[in-house]
Design an enzyme around this catalytic site. Structure first.
Site, PDB file in Angstrom:
ATOM      1  CE  LYS A  77      16.314 111.947  11.876  1.00  0.00           C
ATOM      2  NZ  LYS A  77      16.935 110.710  11.317  1.00  0.00           N
ATOM      3  CE1 TYR A  81      13.507 111.959  14.408  1.00  0.00           C
ATOM      4  CE2 TYR A  81      12.876 114.147  13.643  1.00  0.00           C
ATOM      5  CZ  TYR A  81      13.047 112.794  13.400  1.00  0.00           C
ATOM      6  OH  TYR A  81      12.762 112.281  12.159  1.00  0.00           O
TER       7      TYR A  81
HETATM    8  P1  NAP Z   1       9.328 104.275  11.212  1.00  0.00           P
HETATM    9  O1  NAP Z   1       8.171 103.947  10.333  1.00  0.00           O
HETATM   10  O2  NAP Z   1       9.095 104.451  12.665  1.00  0.00           O
HETATM   11  O3  NAP Z   1      10.426 103.130  10.992  1.00  0.00           O
HETATM   12  C1  NAP Z   1      11.638 103.166  11.679  1.00  0.00           C
HETATM   13  C2  NAP Z   1      12.234 101.778  11.681  1.00  0.00           C
HETATM   14  O4  NAP Z   1      13.490 101.853  12.403  1.00  0.00           O
HETATM   15  C3  NAP Z   1      11.359 100.749  12.418  1.00  0.00           C
HETATM   16  O5  NAP Z   1      11.257  99.569  11.654  1.00  0.00           O
HETATM   17  C4  NAP Z   1      12.126 100.530  13.717  1.00  0.00           C
HETATM   18  O6  NAP Z   1      12.006  99.224  14.253  1.00  0.00           O
HETATM   19  C5  NAP Z   1      13.564 100.726  13.263  1.00  0.00           C
HETATM   20  N1  NAP Z   1      14.473 100.970  14.379  1.00  0.00           N
HETATM   21  C6  NAP Z   1      14.260 101.754  15.469  1.00  0.00           C
HETATM   22  N2  NAP Z   1      15.310 101.694  16.293  1.00  0.00           N
HETATM   23  C7  NAP Z   1      16.217 100.860  15.720  1.00  0.00           C
HETATM   24  C8  NAP Z   1      17.501 100.400  16.107  1.00  0.00           C
HETATM   25  N3  NAP Z   1      18.070 100.777  17.257  1.00  0.00           N
HETATM   26  N4  NAP Z   1      18.153  99.524  15.281  1.00  0.00           N
HETATM   27  C9  NAP Z   1      17.571  99.119  14.134  1.00  0.00           C
HETATM   28  N5  NAP Z   1      16.361  99.528  13.716  1.00  0.00           N
HETATM   29  C10 NAP Z   1      15.685 100.386  14.508  1.00  0.00           C
HETATM   30  O7  NAP Z   1      10.088 105.579  10.718  1.00  0.00           O
HETATM   31  P2  NAP Z   1      10.092 106.357   9.311  1.00  0.00           P
HETATM   32  O8  NAP Z   1       9.060 107.402   9.382  1.00  0.00           O
HETATM   33  O9  NAP Z   1      10.108 105.391   8.193  1.00  0.00           O
HETATM   34  O10 NAP Z   1      11.498 107.107   9.420  1.00  0.00           O
HETATM   35  C11 NAP Z   1      12.689 106.629   8.803  1.00  0.00           C
HETATM   36  C12 NAP Z   1      13.788 107.664   8.981  1.00  0.00           C
HETATM   37  O11 NAP Z   1      13.387 108.899   8.372  1.00  0.00           O
HETATM   38  C13 NAP Z   1      14.089 107.992  10.441  1.00  0.00           C
HETATM   39  O12 NAP Z   1      15.457 108.234  10.603  1.00  0.00           O
HETATM   40  C14 NAP Z   1      13.289 109.260  10.674  1.00  0.00           C
HETATM   41  O13 NAP Z   1      13.805 110.011  11.734  1.00  0.00           O
HETATM   42  C15 NAP Z   1      13.443 109.939   9.327  1.00  0.00           C
HETATM   43  N6  NAP Z   1      12.382 110.924   9.027  1.00  0.00           N
HETATM   44  C16 NAP Z   1      11.076 110.564   8.958  1.00  0.00           C
HETATM   45  C17 NAP Z   1      10.103 111.540   8.666  1.00  0.00           C
HETATM   46  C18 NAP Z   1       8.645 111.218   8.533  1.00  0.00           C
HETATM   47  O14 NAP Z   1       7.850 112.164   8.344  1.00  0.00           O
HETATM   48  N7  NAP Z   1       8.220 109.974   8.630  1.00  0.00           N
HETATM   49  C19 NAP Z   1      10.495 112.876   8.468  1.00  0.00           C
HETATM   50  C20 NAP Z   1      11.835 113.202   8.563  1.00  0.00           C
HETATM   51  C21 NAP Z   1      12.776 112.227   8.836  1.00  0.00           C
HETATM   52  P3  NAP Z   1      10.829  98.871  15.309  1.00  0.00           P
HETATM   53  O15 NAP Z   1       9.577  98.916  14.528  1.00  0.00           O
HETATM   54  O16 NAP Z   1      11.160  97.481  15.765  1.00  0.00           O
HETATM   55  O17 NAP Z   1      10.892  99.905  16.385  1.00  0.00           O
END
Ligand code: NAP
Length: 254
Positions: free
Chosen positions: A158, A154
């Site tokens: 990133k 990851y």
């Molecule tokens: P999340 O709640 O897990 O949501 C991610 C979404 O992406 C889910 O709806 C998932 O669908 C969808 N997804 C996964 N694989 C996919 C694919 N191949 N094609 C289309 N959609 C797909 O994640 P989040 O925390 O909101 O994170 C959003 C972004 O921010 C990500 O890029 C993550 O790496 C980044 N980020 C998050 C954090 C944090 O603390 N949360 C921190 C830094 C960066 P399914 O539910 O069907 O799997």
């Protein structure tokens, strides 16, 4: 009048979490939204929850790591919403493991969603953007790009997103396209709840610990990322490109 009146935004992985938070904010500011996510029913359900104003929204099922699926999603958004102005590459997964336990599948799936996905989606969207001499691309990086135990895959992906962003800023700037990234810190979503479970902690306990160690003494919420996203995708930020903004409460980056 909203900053995104008359604009169409496609946001990947927006059925929940940060992506949905961004979709809500952009819709509140006037945009028509294409919520793109793996499961079309989830995407449609999320799209139906967005504030409407004068705009309509659509949910599209798509695997961002699959070329035909990514291209079809962009084409559908353009057709069903009458154009495209903003692309947010937000879809993400984690497959955490210490290096010695990390499998090929852990590595490849994370690279596919976080790097191949934005590559395919941006390649499809830039055809529309370059023709109209206007477009905004926002990529989701992470402060894990600076290193995070158990996240070699990851973290590498990133960090790659930041290089991708800088390069596209250079390539696409002459066509009126801004490309930026946000590197969130700890944001409460299902992704961080899953991390808590992996560490054998209750989510609330995990959130409290993270808040205590953050300079602003709290954890982040999707709304925090959405506010920065709205600025970077607006015309107020038209002299900013190729940049990554850390939105992490000033968390120390080792
Ligand atoms: P999340 O709640 O897990 O949501 C991610 C979404 O992406 C889910 O709806 C998932 O669908 C969808 N997804 C996964 N694989 C996919 C694919 N191949 N094609 C289309 N959609 C797909 O994640 P989040 O925390 O909101 O994170 C959003 C972004 O921010 C990500 O890029 C993550 O790496 C980044 N980020 C998050 C954090 C944090 O603390 N949360 C921190 C830094 C960066 P399914 O539910 O069907 O799997």
């Amino acid at each position: 009048m909203g900053r995104f009146d008359g604009r169409v935004a496609l946001i990947t992985g927006a059925a929940r979490g940060i992506g949905f938070g961004i979709a809500q904010r952009f819709a509140e500011e006037g945009a028509a939204i294409a919520i793109v996510d793996l499961n079309e029913a989830d995407a449609a359900e999320a799209a139906a929850k967005l504030p409407k104003a004068a705009q309509t929204h659509v949910g599209i099922g798509c695997d961002v790591a699959d070329r035909p699926s990514a291209e079809a999603a962009v084409a559908r958004a353009v057709e069903e919403l009458g154009g495209l102005h903003i692309l947010v590459n937000n879809a993400g997964i984690t497959r955490d493991n210490l290096l010695f336990k990390m499998t090929d599948a852990d590595w490849d799936s994370v690279m596919a969603v976080h790097l191949r996905g934005p590559f395919l989606m941006t390649q499809a969207a830039q055809k529309v953007f370059t023709e109209q001499r206007y477009g905004k691309v926002l990529n989701l990086s992470s402060i894990s790009s600076y290193g995070n135990r158990g996240q070699a895959n990851y973290s590498a992906a990133k960090a790659g997103v930041q290089g991708f962003t800088r390069t596209l800023g250079m390539e696409l700037g002459p066509f009126g396209i801004n490309v930026n990234a946000i590197a969130p810190g700890f944001i409460v979503t299902e992704m961080t709840e899953a991390t808590a479970r992996r560490l054998k902690l209750e989510p609330e306990e995990f959130f409290k610990l993270n808040a205590e160690h953050n300079p602003v003494r709290r954890i982040g919420y999707p709304e925090d990322i959405a506010a920065a996203a709205a600025f970077l995708c607006s015309d107020e930020a038209s002299y900013i490109t190729g940049q990554t903004l850390n939105v992490c409460g000033g968390a120390a980056i080792h």
